[in-house]
Design a protein around this motif. Structure first.
Motif, PDB file in Angstrom:
ATOM      1  N   MET A   1       0.844  -1.194   0.000  1.00  0.00           N
ATOM      2  CA  MET A   1       0.000   0.000   0.000  1.00  0.00           C
ATOM      3  C   MET A   1       0.883   1.248   0.000  1.00  0.00           C
ATOM      4  SD  MET A   1      -3.093  -1.266   0.097  1.00  0.00           S
ATOM      5  CE  MET A   1      -4.168   0.000   0.748  1.00  0.00           C
ATOM      6  N   THR A   2       0.772   2.058  -1.029  1.00  0.00           N
ATOM      7  CA  THR A   2       1.615   3.247  -1.124  1.00  0.00           C
ATOM      8  C   THR A   2       0.949   4.474  -0.520  1.00  0.00           C
ATOM      9  OG1 THR A   2       0.754   3.595  -3.352  1.00  0.00           O
ATOM     10  CG2 THR A   2       2.843   2.423  -3.154  1.00  0.00           C
ATOM     11  N   ASN A   3      -0.383   4.473  -0.411  1.00  0.00           N
ATOM     12  CA  ASN A   3      -1.121   5.544   0.261  1.00  0.00           C
ATOM     13  C   ASN A   3      -0.722   6.943  -0.198  1.00  0.00           C
ATOM     14  OD1 ASN A   3      -2.634   3.769   1.897  1.00  0.00           O
ATOM     15  ND2 ASN A   3      -0.940   3.593   3.341  1.00  0.00           N
ATOM     16  N   GLY A   4      -0.635   7.131  -1.486  1.00  0.00           N
ATOM     17  CA  GLY A   4      -0.395   8.457  -2.031  1.00  0.00           C
ATOM     18  C   GLY A   4       1.046   8.786  -2.315  1.00  0.00           C
ATOM     19  N   LEU A   5       1.981   7.915  -1.927  1.00  0.00           N
ATOM     20  CA  LEU A   5       3.394   8.223  -2.123  1.00  0.00           C
ATOM     21  C   LEU A   5       3.739   8.341  -3.600  1.00  0.00           C
ATOM     22  CD1 LEU A   5       6.011   8.686  -0.551  1.00  0.00           C
ATOM     23  CD2 LEU A   5       6.470   6.235  -0.730  1.00  0.00           C
ATOM     24  N   LEU A   6       3.271   7.382  -4.407  1.00  0.00           N
ATOM     25  CA  LEU A   6       3.524   7.442  -5.852  1.00  0.00           C
ATOM     26  C   LEU A   6       2.880   8.667  -6.474  1.00  0.00           C
ATOM     27  CD1 LEU A   6       3.036   3.712  -6.945  1.00  0.00           C
ATOM     28  CD2 LEU A   6       5.175   4.966  -6.733  1.00  0.00           C
ATOM     29  N   ALA A  37      -2.966  22.513  -8.553  1.00  0.00           N
ATOM     30  CA  ALA A  37      -4.238  22.546  -7.826  1.00  0.00           C
ATOM     31  C   ALA A  37      -4.658  21.145  -7.394  1.00  0.00           C
ATOM     32  CB  ALA A  37      -5.316  23.179  -8.701  1.00  0.00           C
ATOM     33  N   THR A  38      -4.398  20.143  -8.243  1.00  0.00           N
ATOM     34  CA  THR A  38      -4.732  18.755  -7.893  1.00  0.00           C
ATOM     35  C   THR A  38      -3.895  18.279  -6.713  1.00  0.00           C
ATOM     36  OG1 THR A  38      -5.272  18.308 -10.213  1.00  0.00           O
ATOM     37  CG2 THR A  38      -4.925  16.409  -8.783  1.00  0.00           C
ATOM     38  N   ILE A  39      -2.607  18.624  -6.700  1.00  0.00           N
ATOM     39  CA  ILE A  39      -1.740  18.232  -5.582  1.00  0.00           C
ATOM     40  C   ILE A  39      -2.209  18.883  -4.289  1.00  0.00           C
ATOM     41  CG2 ILE A  39       0.604  18.367  -4.657  1.00  0.00           C
ATOM     42  CD1 ILE A  39       1.609  18.324  -7.567  1.00  0.00           C
ATOM     43  N   ILE A  40      -2.498  20.167  -4.350  1.00  0.00           N
ATOM     44  CA  ILE A  40      -2.889  20.915  -3.150  1.00  0.00           C
ATOM     45  C   ILE A  40      -4.197  20.390  -2.564  1.00  0.00           C
ATOM     46  CG2 ILE A  40      -3.624  23.182  -2.318  1.00  0.00           C
ATOM     47  CD1 ILE A  40      -1.636  24.403  -4.329  1.00  0.00           C
ATOM     48  N   SER A  41      -5.145  20.046  -3.447  1.00  0.00           N
ATOM     49  CA  SER A  41      -6.480  19.646  -2.987  1.00  0.00           C
ATOM     50  C   SER A  41      -6.635  18.139  -2.796  1.00  0.00           C
ATOM     51  CB  SER A  41      -7.533  20.135  -3.982  1.00  0.00           C
ATOM     52  OG  SER A  41      -7.307  19.573  -5.264  1.00  0.00           O
ATOM     53  N   SER A 155     -15.202   6.835   0.210  1.00  0.00           N
ATOM     54  CA  SER A 155     -14.541   8.077  -0.181  1.00  0.00           C
ATOM     55  C   SER A 155     -14.200   7.974  -1.656  1.00  0.00           C
ATOM     56  CB  SER A 155     -13.270   8.301   0.639  1.00  0.00           C
ATOM     57  OG  SER A 155     -13.572   8.452   2.008  1.00  0.00           O
ATOM     58  N   ILE A 156     -14.724   8.875  -2.449  1.00  0.00           N
ATOM     59  CA  ILE A 156     -14.489   8.868  -3.895  1.00  0.00           C
ATOM     60  C   ILE A 156     -13.236   9.677  -4.188  1.00  0.00           C
ATOM     61  CG2 ILE A 156     -15.438   9.456  -6.149  1.00  0.00           C
ATOM     62  CD1 ILE A 156     -18.227   9.281  -4.855  1.00  0.00           C
ATOM     63  N   GLY A 157     -12.238   9.018  -4.770  1.00  0.00           N
ATOM     64  CA  GLY A 157     -10.980   9.695  -5.077  1.00  0.00           C
ATOM     65  C   GLY A 157      -9.968   9.567  -3.958  1.00  0.00           C
ATOM     66  N   GLU A 158      -9.811   8.345  -3.429  1.00  0.00           N
ATOM     67  CA  GLU A 158      -8.809   8.124  -2.392  1.00  0.00           C
ATOM     68  C   GLU A 158      -7.412   8.133  -3.000  1.00  0.00           C
ATOM     69  OE1 GLU A 158      -9.998   4.420  -0.657  1.00  0.00           O
ATOM     70  OE2 GLU A 158     -11.238   5.414   0.870  1.00  0.00           O
ATOM     71  N   MET A 159      -6.398   8.154  -2.133  1.00  0.00           N
ATOM     72  CA  MET A 159      -5.032   8.244  -2.602  1.00  0.00           C
ATOM     73  C   MET A 159      -4.615   7.003  -3.396  1.00  0.00           C
ATOM     74  SD  MET A 159      -4.341  11.213  -1.747  1.00  0.00           S
ATOM     75  CE  MET A 159      -2.697  11.207  -2.430  1.00  0.00           C
ATOM     76  N   GLN A 160      -5.196   5.833  -3.100  1.00  0.00           N
ATOM     77  CA  GLN A 160      -4.887   4.627  -3.869  1.00  0.00           C
ATOM     78  C   GLN A 160      -5.267   4.815  -5.335  1.00  0.00           C
ATOM     79  OE1 GLN A 160      -6.762   1.256  -2.059  1.00  0.00           O
ATOM     80  NE2 GLN A 160      -5.915   1.685  -0.044  1.00  0.00           N
ATOM     81  N   PHE A 161      -6.383   5.481  -5.576  1.00  0.00           N
ATOM     82  CA  PHE A 161      -6.812   5.760  -6.943  1.00  0.00           C
ATOM     83  C   PHE A 161      -5.805   6.662  -7.650  1.00  0.00           C
ATOM     84  CE2 PHE A 161      -8.885   9.154  -9.457  1.00  0.00           C
ATOM     85  CZ  PHE A 161      -9.180   8.418 -10.598  1.00  0.00           C
ATOM     86  N   PHE A 162      -5.344   7.703  -6.967  1.00  0.00           N
ATOM     87  CA  PHE A 162      -4.387   8.618  -7.588  1.00  0.00           C
ATOM     88  C   PHE A 162      -3.034   7.955  -7.822  1.00  0.00           C
ATOM     89  CE2 PHE A 162      -7.374  11.809  -5.894  1.00  0.00           C
ATOM     90  CZ  PHE A 162      -7.567  12.541  -7.048  1.00  0.00           C
ATOM     91  N   ASP A 163      -2.662   7.002  -6.963  1.00  0.00           N
ATOM     92  CA  ASP A 163      -1.434   6.236  -7.203  1.00  0.00           C
ATOM     93  C   ASP A 163      -1.513   5.481  -8.522  1.00  0.00           C
ATOM     94  OD1 ASP A 163      -0.054   7.009  -4.937  1.00  0.00           O
ATOM     95  OD2 ASP A 163      -0.697   5.309  -3.740  1.00  0.00           O
ATOM     96  N   VAL A 164      -2.630   4.770  -8.719  1.00  0.00           N
ATOM     97  CA  VAL A 164      -2.827   4.011  -9.958  1.00  0.00           C
ATOM     98  C   VAL A 164      -2.853   4.955 -11.160  1.00  0.00           C
ATOM     99  CG1 VAL A 164      -4.454   2.560 -11.244  1.00  0.00           C
ATOM    100  CG2 VAL A 164      -4.034   2.110  -8.821  1.00  0.00           C
ATOM    101  N   LEU A 165      -3.566   6.058 -11.025  1.00  0.00           N
ATOM    102  CA  LEU A 165      -3.699   7.023 -12.117  1.00  0.00           C
ATOM    103  C   LEU A 165      -2.341   7.565 -12.552  1.00  0.00           C
ATOM    104  CD1 LEU A 165      -5.597   8.827 -13.877  1.00  0.00           C
ATOM    105  CD2 LEU A 165      -5.446  10.496 -12.046  1.00  0.00           C
ATOM    106  N   LEU A 166      -1.533   8.004 -11.595  1.00  0.00           N
ATOM    107  CA  LEU A 166      -0.234   8.592 -11.933  1.00  0.00           C
ATOM    108  C   LEU A 166       0.717   7.539 -12.477  1.00  0.00           C
ATOM    109  CD1 LEU A 166       0.809  11.535 -11.731  1.00  0.00           C
ATOM    110  CD2 LEU A 166      -1.365  11.139 -10.597  1.00  0.00           C
ATOM    111  N   PHE A 167       0.619   6.306 -11.969  1.00  0.00           N
ATOM    112  CA  PHE A 167       1.478   5.240 -12.491  1.00  0.00           C
ATOM    113  C   PHE A 167       1.141   4.944 -13.948  1.00  0.00           C
ATOM    114  CE2 PHE A 167       3.431   1.001 -12.647  1.00  0.00           C
ATOM    115  CZ  PHE A 167       4.633   1.268 -11.994  1.00  0.00           C
ATOM    116  N   ILE A 168      -0.154   4.969 -14.280  1.00  0.00           N
ATOM    117  CA  ILE A 168      -0.571   4.767 -15.668  1.00  0.00           C
ATOM    118  C   ILE A 168      -0.071   5.913 -16.549  1.00  0.00           C
ATOM    119  CG2 ILE A 168      -2.578   4.714 -17.216  1.00  0.00           C
ATOM    120  CD1 ILE A 168      -4.060   3.174 -15.029  1.00  0.00           C
ATOM    121  N   LEU A 169      -0.147   7.140 -16.053  1.00  0.00           N
ATOM    122  CA  LEU A 169       0.341   8.288 -16.823  1.00  0.00           C
ATOM    123  C   LEU A 169       1.835   8.172 -17.103  1.00  0.00           C
ATOM    124  CD1 LEU A 169      -1.510  11.403 -15.354  1.00  0.00           C
ATOM    125  CD2 LEU A 169      -2.070  10.033 -17.356  1.00  0.00           C
ATOM    126  N   VAL A 170       2.593   7.705 -16.110  1.00  0.00           N
ATOM    127  CA  VAL A 170       4.031   7.509 -16.301  1.00  0.00           C
ATOM    128  C   VAL A 170       4.286   6.453 -17.373  1.00  0.00           C
ATOM    129  CG1 VAL A 170       6.141   6.660 -15.203  1.00  0.00           C
ATOM    130  CG2 VAL A 170       4.700   8.300 -14.010  1.00  0.00           C
TER     131      VAL A 170
END
Length: 201
Positions: A1-6, A37-41, A155-170
């Motif tokens: 579990m990366t919990n937003g680190l990625l 803005a996405t990082i801040i919020s 919770s819609i849009g948890e940090m696990q979701f953003f981890d997957v999203l950013l990894f896919i973008l990379v």
């Protein structure tokens, strides 16, 4: 579990690339502000009855719609986004019911499956970015609403979701760089062959 680190690593790296390496333009300014803005919020949530929704998630959905509207063949890209949405929600439901199949970290498995699906559905980095962002965010929304329908507080849009999203973008960015490098190498080799022919003639 990366919990937003990625998410924080990759998003800051992406902001640096956009801010300092892209050519000066309105697109660069908008992208840099959107990422910042996405990082801040990312830790801000709006309470809605039995759900919480991330402000960064709302920014992501809005930005993905704006990006998709500007692309050609919008109907096809909406259909492709719908396919990504179904795929992402199905993988999450499969993970919920049968977690044993995840022999590798979920971020890696989900990212590679969806990254492959996105590259199959469309070509061009901005096309892939548009359908990826919209499809993943809508898939996250559908999945969380389904859990909420069974009485879970979600919770819609948890940090696990953003981890997957950013990894896919990379993954998509790396594939785009390799694709461009391949064509540049091919052009160099073709020029070299042509030069050798002229010298032989």
């Amino acid at each position: 579990m990366t919990n937003g680190l990625l998410f924080y690593w990759f998003s800051w790296a992406l902001w640096i690339i956009v801010t300092f390496l892209m050519r000066k333009s309105n697109k660069r300014t908008i992208l840099a502000c959107w990422i910042l803005a996405t990082i801040i919020s990312s830790n801000l949530y709006i309470e809605m009855e039995s759900q919480q929704i991330s402000v960064a998630f709302l920014l992501l959905v809005g930005g993905s719609f704006v990006l998709l509207i500007q692309l050609q063949h919008m109907i096809y890209h909406l259909f492709a986004s719908f396919t990504i949405m179904i795929g992402y929600a199905a993988i999450l439901l499969w993970e919920k019911s049968s977690p044993v199949w995840l022999i590798l970290p979920r971020v890696i498995i989900i990212s590679f499956i969806l990254g492959l699906l996105i590259t199959i559905l469309t070509k061009g980095f901005y096309n892939q970015l548009g359908i990826g962002l919209l499809g993943l965010s809508c898939g996250e929304l559908i999945y969380r609403l389904m859990l909420s329908g069974y009485g879970f507080r979600v919770s819609i849009g948890e940090m696990q979701f953003f981890d997957v999203l950013l990894f896919i973008l990379v993954i998509l960015m790396l594939l785009d760089v390799l694709h461009k490098a391949k064509y540049k190498l091919y052009a160099v080799l073709q020029n070299h062959k042509q030069t050798m022919r002229w010298q032989n003639d």
